[in-house]
Design a protein around this motif. Sequence first.
Motif, PDB file in Angstrom:
ATOM      1  N   ASN A 163       0.801  -1.229   0.000  1.00 46.81           N
ATOM      2  CA  ASN A 163       0.000   0.000   0.000  1.00 46.81           C
ATOM      3  C   ASN A 163       0.832   1.276   0.000  1.00 46.81           C
ATOM      4  N   PHE A 164       2.139   1.151   0.208  1.00 42.86           N
ATOM      5  CA  PHE A 164       2.992   2.333   0.267  1.00 42.86           C
ATOM      6  C   PHE A 164       3.167   2.941  -1.128  1.00 42.86           C
ATOM      7  N   SER A 165       3.010   4.247  -1.195  1.00 43.45           N
ATOM      8  CA  SER A 165       3.288   4.964  -2.435  1.00 43.45           C
ATOM      9  C   SER A 165       3.706   6.383  -2.080  1.00 43.45           C
ATOM     10  N   TYR A 166       4.933   6.713  -2.396  1.00 43.92           N
ATOM     11  CA  TYR A 166       5.423   8.065  -2.112  1.00 43.92           C
ATOM     12  C   TYR A 166       4.598   9.109  -2.861  1.00 43.92           C
ATOM     13  N   SER A 167       4.026   8.719  -3.980  1.00 44.92           N
ATOM     14  CA  SER A 167       3.211   9.670  -4.754  1.00 44.92           C
ATOM     15  C   SER A 167       1.922  10.046  -4.023  1.00 44.92           C
ATOM     16  N   ARG A 168       1.547   9.279  -2.997  1.00 43.16           N
ATOM     17  CA  ARG A 168       0.344   9.590  -2.197  1.00 43.16           C
ATOM     18  C   ARG A 168       0.698  10.248  -0.870  1.00 43.16           C
ATOM     19  N   ALA A 169       1.961  10.643  -0.709  1.00 47.12           N
ATOM     20  CA  ALA A 169       2.412  11.265   0.541  1.00 47.12           C
ATOM     21  C   ALA A 169       1.754  12.623   0.725  1.00 47.12           C
ATOM     22  N   VAL A 170       1.324  12.882   1.958  1.00 46.14           N
ATOM     23  CA  VAL A 170       0.705  14.169   2.301  1.00 46.14           C
ATOM     24  C   VAL A 170       1.374  14.706   3.570  1.00 46.14           C
ATOM     25  N   GLU A 171       1.063  15.951   3.879  1.00 43.41           N
ATOM     26  CA  GLU A 171       1.583  16.605   5.089  1.00 43.41           C
ATOM     27  C   GLU A 171       3.098  16.473   5.195  1.00 43.41           C
ATOM     28  N   LYS A 172       3.784  16.737   4.090  1.00 41.96           N
ATOM     29  CA  LYS A 172       5.251  16.651   4.081  1.00 41.96           C
ATOM     30  C   LYS A 172       5.855  17.809   4.867  1.00 41.96           C
ATOM     31  N   ARG A 231       9.543  14.234   6.779  1.00 37.68           N
ATOM     32  CA  ARG A 231       8.496  13.364   7.340  1.00 37.68           C
ATOM     33  C   ARG A 231       7.236  13.569   6.527  1.00 37.68           C
ATOM     34  N   PHE A 232       6.493  12.479   6.352  1.00 34.71           N
ATOM     35  CA  PHE A 232       5.252  12.567   5.592  1.00 34.71           C
ATOM     36  C   PHE A 232       4.320  11.444   6.000  1.00 34.71           C
ATOM     37  N   ILE A 233       3.076  11.551   5.563  1.00 33.93           N
ATOM     38  CA  ILE A 233       2.031  10.586   5.900  1.00 33.93           C
ATOM     39  C   ILE A 233       1.514   9.942   4.616  1.00 33.93           C
ATOM     40  N   VAL A 234       1.267   8.643   4.691  1.00 29.83           N
ATOM     41  CA  VAL A 234       0.572   7.930   3.615  1.00 29.83           C
ATOM     42  C   VAL A 234      -0.605   7.219   4.275  1.00 29.83           C
ATOM     43  N   TYR A 235      -1.819   7.570   3.853  1.00 25.23           N
ATOM     44  CA  TYR A 235      -3.008   6.878   4.350  1.00 25.23           C
ATOM     45  C   TYR A 235      -3.187   5.600   3.558  1.00 25.23           C
TER      46      TYR A 235
END
Length: 101
Positions: free
Chosen positions: A47-56, A64-68
């Motif tokens: 499920n990990f995808s850096y392209s879906r990273a938010v709140e960097k 630091r970033f979040i992936v839902y």
Amino acid sequence: MDMECIIPDKKINEFFLKVGAKHSDEFFNVGYTPSDGERLKSDIVRNFSYSRAVEKKTVDGSERFIVYMELGVTRTKRFRTVWQKDTPDSIPRIVTAYRKE
């Protein structure tokens, strides 16, 4: 091509799936058991995808970033996974994961 990620076994076995750990019940409530370390790890990697990273956020050169992501065995729920890249070129490593209503 998306980037790979690092999830130490210790993080899975001593935090996410350890009975009594801070957020372990959130994983147990969606069907994972203390012996499901490899399954949880592969679910997070899948499920990990850096392209879906938010709140960097970048602090002292670390990003630091979040992936839902949806995680679960018997049912799925949305989890907030927090990641860190120690340098711009490093592979993201997981910091924590927990349910976010």
